[in-house]
Design a protein around this motif. Sequence first.
Motif, short mmCIF file in Angstrom:
data_model
loop_
_atom_site.label_atom_id
_atom_site.label_comp_id
_atom_site.label_asym_id
_atom_site.label_seq_id
_atom_site.Cartn_x
_atom_site.Cartn_y
_atom_site.Cartn_z
N PHE A 37 0.85 -1.18 0.00
CA PHE A 37 0.00 0.00 0.00
C PHE A 37 0.89 1.24 0.00
CE2 PHE A 37 -0.02 -1.57 4.50
CZ PHE A 37 0.77 -0.57 5.08
N SER A 38 0.31 2.35 -0.41
CA SER A 38 1.04 3.62 -0.38
C SER A 38 0.69 4.37 0.90
CB SER A 38 0.68 4.48 -1.60
OG SER A 38 -0.70 4.81 -1.57
N VAL A 39 1.60 5.23 1.33
CA VAL A 39 1.35 6.12 2.46
C VAL A 39 1.50 7.54 1.94
CG1 VAL A 39 1.94 6.75 4.83
CG2 VAL A 39 2.28 4.39 4.05
N THR A 40 0.39 8.28 1.92
CA THR A 40 0.38 9.63 1.38
C THR A 40 -0.34 10.57 2.33
OG1 THR A 40 -1.76 9.47 0.24
CG2 THR A 40 0.17 8.59 -0.93
N VAL A 67 -7.28 2.00 13.14
CA VAL A 67 -6.39 1.57 12.06
C VAL A 67 -6.64 2.49 10.87
CG1 VAL A 67 -5.70 -0.30 10.54
CG2 VAL A 67 -6.41 -0.80 12.89
N VAL A 68 -5.60 3.16 10.41
CA VAL A 68 -5.74 4.10 9.29
C VAL A 68 -5.91 3.34 7.98
CG1 VAL A 68 -4.65 5.99 8.03
CG2 VAL A 68 -4.34 5.80 10.51
N PRO A 69 -6.93 3.69 7.18
CA PRO A 69 -7.11 3.03 5.89
C PRO A 69 -6.02 3.41 4.89
CG PRO A 69 -9.15 4.04 6.65
CD PRO A 69 -8.05 4.58 7.51
N MET A 70 -5.69 2.46 4.03
CA MET A 70 -4.70 2.63 2.97
C MET A 70 -5.31 2.10 1.66
SD MET A 70 -1.83 3.69 4.50
CE MET A 70 -1.69 4.16 6.23
N TRP A 71 -4.76 2.53 0.54
CA TRP A 71 -5.13 1.96 -0.76
C TRP A 71 -4.00 1.07 -1.24
CZ3 TRP A 71 -9.85 2.45 -2.97
CH2 TRP A 71 -10.70 3.47 -2.48
N GLU A 88 -5.76 -15.40 -5.90
CA GLU A 88 -6.09 -14.26 -6.75
C GLU A 88 -5.81 -12.96 -6.01
OE1 GLU A 88 -10.04 -12.49 -7.58
OE2 GLU A 88 -10.78 -14.51 -7.14
N ARG A 89 -5.62 -11.89 -6.78
CA ARG A 89 -5.22 -10.61 -6.22
C ARG A 89 -6.31 -9.56 -6.42
NH1 ARG A 89 -0.80 -8.19 -8.66
NH2 ARG A 89 -0.18 -7.23 -6.68
N VAL A 90 -6.37 -8.61 -5.47
CA VAL A 90 -7.37 -7.56 -5.53
C VAL A 90 -6.72 -6.22 -5.22
CG1 VAL A 90 -9.20 -9.15 -4.80
CG2 VAL A 90 -8.00 -7.77 -3.07
N TYR A 91 -7.44 -5.15 -5.57
CA TYR A 91 -7.02 -3.80 -5.25
C TYR A 91 -8.17 -3.10 -4.54
CZ TYR A 91 -5.91 1.16 -5.77
OH TYR A 91 -5.68 2.50 -5.52
N GLY A 92 -7.86 -2.34 -3.49
CA GLY A 92 -8.91 -1.61 -2.80
C GLY A 92 -8.46 -1.03 -1.48
N ILE A 148 -0.17 5.13 -5.20
CA ILE A 148 0.27 6.45 -4.75
C ILE A 148 -0.65 7.55 -5.25
CG2 ILE A 148 2.11 8.17 -4.98
CD1 ILE A 148 4.07 5.77 -5.05
N PHE A 149 -0.98 7.50 -6.54
CA PHE A 149 -1.69 8.61 -7.15
C PHE A 149 -3.18 8.36 -7.38
CE2 PHE A 149 2.68 9.27 -8.94
CZ PHE A 149 2.92 10.51 -8.36
N GLY A 150 -3.59 7.10 -7.50
CA GLY A 150 -4.95 6.79 -7.94
C GLY A 150 -6.05 7.46 -7.13
N PRO A 151 -6.16 7.20 -5.81
CA PRO A 151 -7.24 7.82 -5.03
C PRO A 151 -7.13 9.33 -4.99
CG PRO A 151 -6.24 5.97 -3.85
CD PRO A 151 -5.36 6.26 -5.02
#
Length: 357
Positions: A37-40, A67-71, A88-92, A148-151
Amino acid sequence: MSKAVHVSRTDISSAEVVGIEDLPLPDGAVRLEVESFSVTANNITYAVAGEMMGYWNFFPAADGKGVVPMWGHAKVIESNHPDIAEGERVYGYLPMAEQLVVLPGRVTPGGFVDTIAHRQPMAAIYNQYSRLAADPEHDPARENERMIFGPLFKTGYLIETMFRGDDWFGAEAMVLTSASSKTAMALASVAKEKSPQVKRVGLTSAGNVAFVRASGLYDEVMAYGAVGDLAQVPSVSVDFAGNSKLLRAIHETLGDNLRYSCLVGATHVGERTGDAKDMPGPDPILFFAPTYAVAAIKAMGAEAFGQDIAASWRTFLGAVADTVAIETRNGIGAARDTYVAMVGGDIDPAKGIVVKP
């Protein structure tokens, strides 16, 4: 036993790594192993607005902690769901942790929704997971950039959509604070593409002026100390900093020329409180991206919205490809340390941080 980073809900700079007992997996549930996950600054906003906007409720913790949410990306390591296979892999939306148990519903080849009860009162967009094998947005070579940039990009895209839909409230200029932040850069990119007639003015710290200018996304870049030199033209402001003194200075400088004051996030955590009442100009209005996402999709149609945001996303990636160096850090302890550094403003804006817990 897996591990997670627990943050004090009353002092978000206080964080610790704790062990979490891995309970048996319920029927229909899936256990995800968090891969990355990214931390921004976006994650800091989740913590700052945790009580007000319900962000602490997505991944509950006891004893005044959260717990802080991450993408990011995760892999299915155990499945009691007939349509979701291990591996299988997921994103979210993921916790700052090593694992997450979800209860998939509305499963399609492209994704699913976590239907676990405690997440249902919150915005639905945060409960959706993309299954990477059939995800049109997934590019294996761009996984880091997406985290990093998507959300942040989507927030910037939606702010521009909101302004353009209201003819920019008659403004000739847009003033963005924390102009080095990724969300501000995303907004500047979309505005440069879709509303070039509106001058983009970036405000940033003196040490970041060169970086922001080098991005090429702004027509003018000013240090915070020069806010009194803002041009007296009809303007809108977008405050990403959460610094009440700076926001007051913008309002007092522009006065009646300020047509709209938009609040997004809070990157200057230590200065997010203060007397921001009774300022000249319009009342600041908090921007909540999920609400505008629903409105944009309804207005444009889901397919057209998806195509339009994808095109702007590619333009943005081209603009920032050489401005941000991606740094990978390993271990849940690194997640904790990176988060604390981000709260303290100690992360170089020219870096994009990816953590593999």
